[in-house]
Design an enzyme around this catalytic site. Structure first.
Site, PDB file in Angstrom:
ATOM      1  N   ASN A 109      -4.317   0.736 -37.162  1.00 15.47           N
ATOM      2  CA  ASN A 109      -4.614  -0.671 -36.886  1.00 15.47           C
ATOM      3  C   ASN A 109      -6.076  -0.719 -36.448  1.00 15.47           C
ATOM      4  O   ASN A 109      -6.400  -0.399 -35.301  1.00 15.47           O
ATOM      5  CB  ASN A 109      -3.670  -1.180 -35.786  1.00 15.47           C
ATOM      6  CG  ASN A 109      -3.877  -2.659 -35.501  1.00 15.47           C
ATOM      7  OD1 ASN A 109      -4.825  -3.277 -36.016  1.00 15.47           O
ATOM      8  ND2 ASN A 109      -3.019  -3.230 -34.694  1.00 15.47           N
ATOM      9  N   LYS A 154      -6.379   1.940 -33.492  1.00  7.92           N
ATOM     10  CA  LYS A 154      -5.154   2.541 -32.937  1.00  7.92           C
ATOM     11  C   LYS A 154      -4.452   3.309 -34.048  1.00  7.92           C
ATOM     12  O   LYS A 154      -4.521   2.893 -35.214  1.00  7.92           O
ATOM     13  CB  LYS A 154      -4.224   1.436 -32.423  1.00  7.92           C
ATOM     14  CG  LYS A 154      -4.764   0.725 -31.214  1.00  7.92           C
ATOM     15  CD  LYS A 154      -3.694  -0.201 -30.649  1.00  7.92           C
ATOM     16  CE  LYS A 154      -4.329  -1.395 -29.979  1.00  7.92           C
ATOM     17  NZ  LYS A 154      -3.606  -2.620 -30.105  1.00  7.92           N
ATOM     18  N   ARG A 166      -2.489  -1.951 -40.949  1.00 12.61           N
ATOM     19  CA  ARG A 166      -2.136  -3.331 -40.639  1.00 12.61           C
ATOM     20  C   ARG A 166      -3.297  -4.214 -41.082  1.00 12.61           C
ATOM     21  O   ARG A 166      -4.451  -3.935 -40.734  1.00 12.61           O
ATOM     22  CB  ARG A 166      -1.934  -3.489 -39.135  1.00 12.61           C
ATOM     23  CG  ARG A 166      -1.719  -4.928 -38.773  1.00 12.61           C
ATOM     24  CD  ARG A 166      -1.881  -5.151 -37.311  1.00 12.61           C
ATOM     25  NE  ARG A 166      -1.672  -6.552 -37.011  1.00 12.61           N
ATOM     26  CZ  ARG A 166      -2.306  -7.199 -36.043  1.00 12.61           C
ATOM     27  NH1 ARG A 166      -3.193  -6.582 -35.296  1.00 12.61           N
ATOM     28  NH2 ARG A 166      -2.064  -8.464 -35.830  1.00 12.61           N
ATOM     29  N   HIS A 226       2.277 -12.461 -37.257  1.00  6.99           N
ATOM     30  CA  HIS A 226       3.354 -11.640 -36.672  1.00  6.99           C
ATOM     31  C   HIS A 226       4.508 -11.439 -37.662  1.00  6.99           C
ATOM     32  O   HIS A 226       5.640 -11.168 -37.255  1.00  6.99           O
ATOM     33  CB  HIS A 226       3.965 -12.295 -35.409  1.00  6.99           C
ATOM     34  CG  HIS A 226       3.038 -12.438 -34.245  1.00  6.99           C
ATOM     35  ND1 HIS A 226       3.034 -13.540 -33.436  1.00  6.99           N
ATOM     36  CD2 HIS A 226       2.107 -11.599 -33.736  1.00  6.99           C
ATOM     37  CE1 HIS A 226       2.133 -13.398 -32.483  1.00  6.99           C
ATOM     38  NE2 HIS A 226       1.545 -12.222 -32.653  1.00  6.99           N
ATOM     39  N   GLY A 265       4.262 -12.296 -26.946  1.00  2.00           N
ATOM     40  CA  GLY A 265       3.425 -11.281 -26.306  1.00  2.00           C
ATOM     41  C   GLY A 265       2.185 -11.982 -25.781  1.00  2.00           C
ATOM     42  O   GLY A 265       2.270 -13.135 -25.337  1.00  2.00           O
ATOM     43  N   ASN A 266       1.021 -11.327 -25.843  1.00  2.00           N
ATOM     44  CA  ASN A 266      -0.210 -12.044 -25.500  1.00  2.00           C
ATOM     45  C   ASN A 266      -0.398 -13.206 -26.462  1.00  2.00           C
ATOM     46  O   ASN A 266      -0.676 -14.328 -26.071  1.00  2.00           O
ATOM     47  CB  ASN A 266      -1.412 -11.103 -25.584  1.00  2.00           C
ATOM     48  CG  ASN A 266      -1.458 -10.183 -24.384  1.00  2.00           C
ATOM     49  OD1 ASN A 266      -1.207 -10.612 -23.258  1.00  2.00           O
ATOM     50  ND2 ASN A 266      -1.745  -8.914 -24.619  1.00  2.00           N
ATOM     51  N   ARG A 308      -4.507 -18.693 -25.273  1.00  2.00           N
ATOM     52  CA  ARG A 308      -4.688 -19.697 -26.334  1.00  2.00           C
ATOM     53  C   ARG A 308      -3.881 -20.953 -26.021  1.00  2.00           C
ATOM     54  O   ARG A 308      -2.780 -20.864 -25.487  1.00  2.00           O
ATOM     55  CB  ARG A 308      -4.207 -19.132 -27.680  1.00  2.00           C
ATOM     56  CG  ARG A 308      -5.144 -18.118 -28.270  1.00  2.00           C
ATOM     57  CD  ARG A 308      -4.576 -17.496 -29.534  1.00  2.00           C
ATOM     58  NE  ARG A 308      -4.525 -16.052 -29.398  1.00  2.00           N
ATOM     59  CZ  ARG A 308      -3.822 -15.249 -30.173  1.00  2.00           C
ATOM     60  NH1 ARG A 308      -3.119 -15.739 -31.175  1.00  2.00           N
ATOM     61  NH2 ARG A 308      -3.831 -13.953 -29.976  1.00  2.00           N
ATOM     62  N   ASP A 351      -1.369 -12.950 -17.859  1.00  2.00           N
ATOM     63  CA  ASP A 351      -0.274 -11.987 -17.928  1.00  2.00           C
ATOM     64  C   ASP A 351       0.985 -12.571 -17.287  1.00  2.00           C
ATOM     65  O   ASP A 351       0.969 -12.949 -16.115  1.00  2.00           O
ATOM     66  CB  ASP A 351      -0.700 -10.705 -17.197  1.00  2.00           C
ATOM     67  CG  ASP A 351       0.278  -9.578 -17.437  1.00  2.00           C
ATOM     68  OD1 ASP A 351       1.494  -9.791 -17.246  1.00  2.00           O
ATOM     69  OD2 ASP A 351      -0.174  -8.486 -17.802  1.00  2.00           O
ATOM     70  N   GLY A 391       6.129  -8.135 -25.819  1.00  2.00           N
ATOM     71  CA  GLY A 391       5.956  -7.855 -24.392  1.00  2.00           C
ATOM     72  C   GLY A 391       6.697  -8.792 -23.442  1.00  2.00           C
ATOM     73  O   GLY A 391       7.477  -8.358 -22.599  1.00  2.00           O
ATOM     74  N   VAL A 392       6.484 -10.093 -23.588  1.00  2.00           N
ATOM     75  CA  VAL A 392       7.137 -11.061 -22.696  1.00  2.00           C
ATOM     76  C   VAL A 392       8.609 -11.240 -23.102  1.00  2.00           C
ATOM     77  O   VAL A 392       9.510 -11.187 -22.264  1.00  2.00           O
ATOM     78  CB  VAL A 392       6.411 -12.429 -22.733  1.00  2.00           C
ATOM     79  CG1 VAL A 392       7.070 -13.416 -21.800  1.00  2.00           C
ATOM     80  CG2 VAL A 392       4.938 -12.265 -22.380  1.00  2.00           C
ATOM     81  N   GLY A 393       8.850 -11.424 -24.385  1.00  2.00           N
ATOM     82  CA  GLY A 393      10.212 -11.677 -24.880  1.00  2.00           C
ATOM     83  C   GLY A 393      11.172 -10.545 -24.562  1.00  2.00           C
ATOM     84  O   GLY A 393      12.345 -10.779 -24.245  1.00  2.00           O
ATOM     85  N   GLU A 394      10.675  -9.300 -24.612  1.00  2.00           N
ATOM     86  CA  GLU A 394      11.548  -8.150 -24.355  1.00  2.00           C
ATOM     87  C   GLU A 394      11.760  -7.918 -22.865  1.00  2.00           C
ATOM     88  O   GLU A 394      12.772  -7.356 -22.464  1.00  2.00           O
ATOM     89  CB  GLU A 394      10.935  -6.875 -24.968  1.00  2.00           C
ATOM     90  CG  GLU A 394      11.018  -6.841 -26.474  1.00  2.00           C
ATOM     91  CD  GLU A 394      10.145  -5.740 -27.075  1.00  2.00           C
ATOM     92  OE1 GLU A 394       9.988  -4.676 -26.453  1.00  2.00           O
ATOM     93  OE2 GLU A 394       9.617  -5.966 -28.185  1.00  2.00           O
ATOM     94  N   GLU A 408       6.174  -2.810 -35.031  1.00  2.00           N
ATOM     95  CA  GLU A 408       5.389  -3.128 -36.225  1.00  2.00           C
ATOM     96  C   GLU A 408       4.885  -1.867 -36.916  1.00  2.00           C
ATOM     97  O   GLU A 408       4.811  -1.807 -38.142  1.00  2.00           O
ATOM     98  CB  GLU A 408       4.224  -4.053 -35.844  1.00  2.00           C
ATOM     99  CG  GLU A 408       4.712  -5.459 -35.516  1.00  2.00           C
ATOM    100  CD  GLU A 408       3.760  -6.252 -34.636  1.00  2.00           C
ATOM    101  OE1 GLU A 408       3.630  -5.900 -33.445  1.00  2.00           O
ATOM    102  OE2 GLU A 408       3.155  -7.206 -35.126  1.00  2.00           O
TER     103      GLU A 408
END
Ligand code: ADP
Length: 407
Positions: A7, A14, A91, A180, A210-211, A241, A283, A331-334, A385
């Site tokens: 990525n 990454k 990606r 996504h 996530g973010n 955002r 965050d 991140g947030v959803g999980e 992903e």
């Protein structure tokens, strides 16, 4: 077969190396601050200690070379030689209308990705640098590209067109694309597996929070609407955002605050969302902490965030004339028990009932968190992903090798 997943960003890269025999990750890591004299390389082999060093890495070709050196190094490496890397998957954020699925890289594909630079000026040029850097370091190794937009190419025109002069679509391809997609696709398949029902039979809403955050209406396994649009700014309120707003705010703010277009753009992308309303952080962990400590602005930020997400879920239930499955990921959803509860507790009109105990349990496994008998099954599904990119790359390069062997 070993697949390297990359990525590439403009100043970072990454990577993960997969062994497709059992889909295990042999090593992962990242190169940060590419282009500077103090680039940071972090390499994490699966069964050896992590390595971290700081050195000058001025371009992506050098960054990829450094990654390969680490992967084959006797001390920190996980493979014997660079010829052990069978294929590389990248990606790519924007595939426009050209790419409806993942493809192997060739000269034509590179040209098409280049043609899409306008639509994703921050991302696609960086991905191209990654592709070229791999080409320079691993000549002849097949490369595949997996697009964030591809899964949403099944959206009908009623969902993807904006109600603005059509000439803008014809001339500049201004339409909704969504992002996504790799994640929405993966978690929808995983959710169907957990439910032991064919994906084709489900009316599903997936929330990648996530973010960046987006939700998607998935009817019979196909994306029929998604909350991000031409760019990843549209839709849900996010970490920094704004998500949806009255477009007239842009000229109005420019005029009143004497701001340039790029300043307003930066305000909406980097200084809005949770960060702007809470005044504390982008965050979600810090927002929830703030709320628990009685901070009013954190509570307002949390309430706006969950209210807007709930409205999208309601509208996608209307878009599909029903919903039977709701999935939280990223991140947030999980991880955020509080977010899932706040969203689901306002959706009882759909016959949805959350099981508070299941919701509060921590697990890395895909699982159901709704109460037995709930008309909408609610699931938490960890996204992956990189694994999808590895799988697509494996499938495409194996098929190409088979075709070549048959010729
Ligand atoms: P990205 O969009 O950058 O891929 P991620 O999907 O990794 O983001 O999500 C990162 C976000 O996840 C963090 O900003 C944080 O708000 C949120 N997060 C991570 N862990 C938790 C947690 N335990 N509770 C609430 N939010 C969390």
């Amino acid at each position: 077969m070993k697949i390297l997943v990359i990525n590439a960003g403009s100043s970072s890269l990454k990577y993960q190396l997969y062994d497709m025999k059992d889909e295990s990750v042999l090593a992962s890591g990242r190169v940060e601050r590419i282009g500077m004299d103090s680039s940071i390389v972090t390499h994490e082999p699966a069964d050896k200690p992590e390595v971290r060093d700081v050195q000058e890495i001025l371009d992506h070709v050098t960054a990829v070379k450094r990654v390969i050196d680490l992967l084959v190094s006797p001390q920190h490496g996980v493979i014997g030689a660079m010829t052990d890397i069978d294929a590389v998957g990248h990606r790519v954020v924007h595939g426009g209308e050209t790419f409806k699925e993942s493809v192997l890289v060739n000269a034509e594909v590179k040209l098409e990705i280049r043609n899409l630079f306008d639509l994703a000026p921050l991302h696609n040029p960086a991905h191209m640098m990654g592709i070229n850097a791999v080409e320079a370091n691993l000549p002849g190794v097949p490369q595949a590209v997996v697009f964030d937009t591809a899964f949403h190419q099944t959206m009908p025109d009623v969902a993807y067109l904006y109600p603005i002069p059509k000439v803008l679509y014809r001339r500049h391809k201004i339409r909704r694309y969504g992002f996504h997609g790799t994640s929405h696709n993966y978690v929808s398949e995983q959710a169907a597996k957990v439910l032991e029902q064919p994906l084709e039979s489900l009316k599903m809403i997936t929330c990648h929070i996530g973010n960046g955050a987006s939700c998607t209406a998935i009817l019979g396994g196909k994306s029929v609407d998604t909350s991000m649009g031409l760019t990843p700014l549209e839709g849900l309120m996010m970490g920094t955002r704004s998500g949806d707003l009255d477009p007239a705010i842009v000229p109005f703010t420019m005029n009143k605050e004497d701001l340039t277009l790029s300043e307003v753009n930066s305000m909406l992308n980097k200084h809005s969302g949770l960060l702007a309303i809470s005044g504390v952080s982008s965050d979600m962990r810090e927002i929830v902490e703030g709320m628990e400590d009685g901070d009013k602005n954190s509570k307002l930020a949390f309430d706006m965030y969950t209210y807007r997400l709930r409205k999208y879920i309601g509208s996608y239930a209307a878009a599909m004339n029903g919903v039977d499955t709701l999935v939280f990921t990223a991140g947030v959803g999980e991880n955020s028990v509080a977010l899932r509860k706040a969203v689901c507790d306002g959706l009882t009109f759909l016959g949805l009932r959350l099981d508070d105990e299941l919701n509060a349990q921590r697990s890395k496994q895909a699982r159901v968190i709704s109460a037995p008998g709930s008309a909408v099954r609610v699931l938490v599904v960890p996204t992956n992903e990189e694994l999808i990119i590895a799988r697509d790359t494996y499938r495409l390069s194996a098929a190409a090798a088979e075709t070549a062997a048959g010729e």
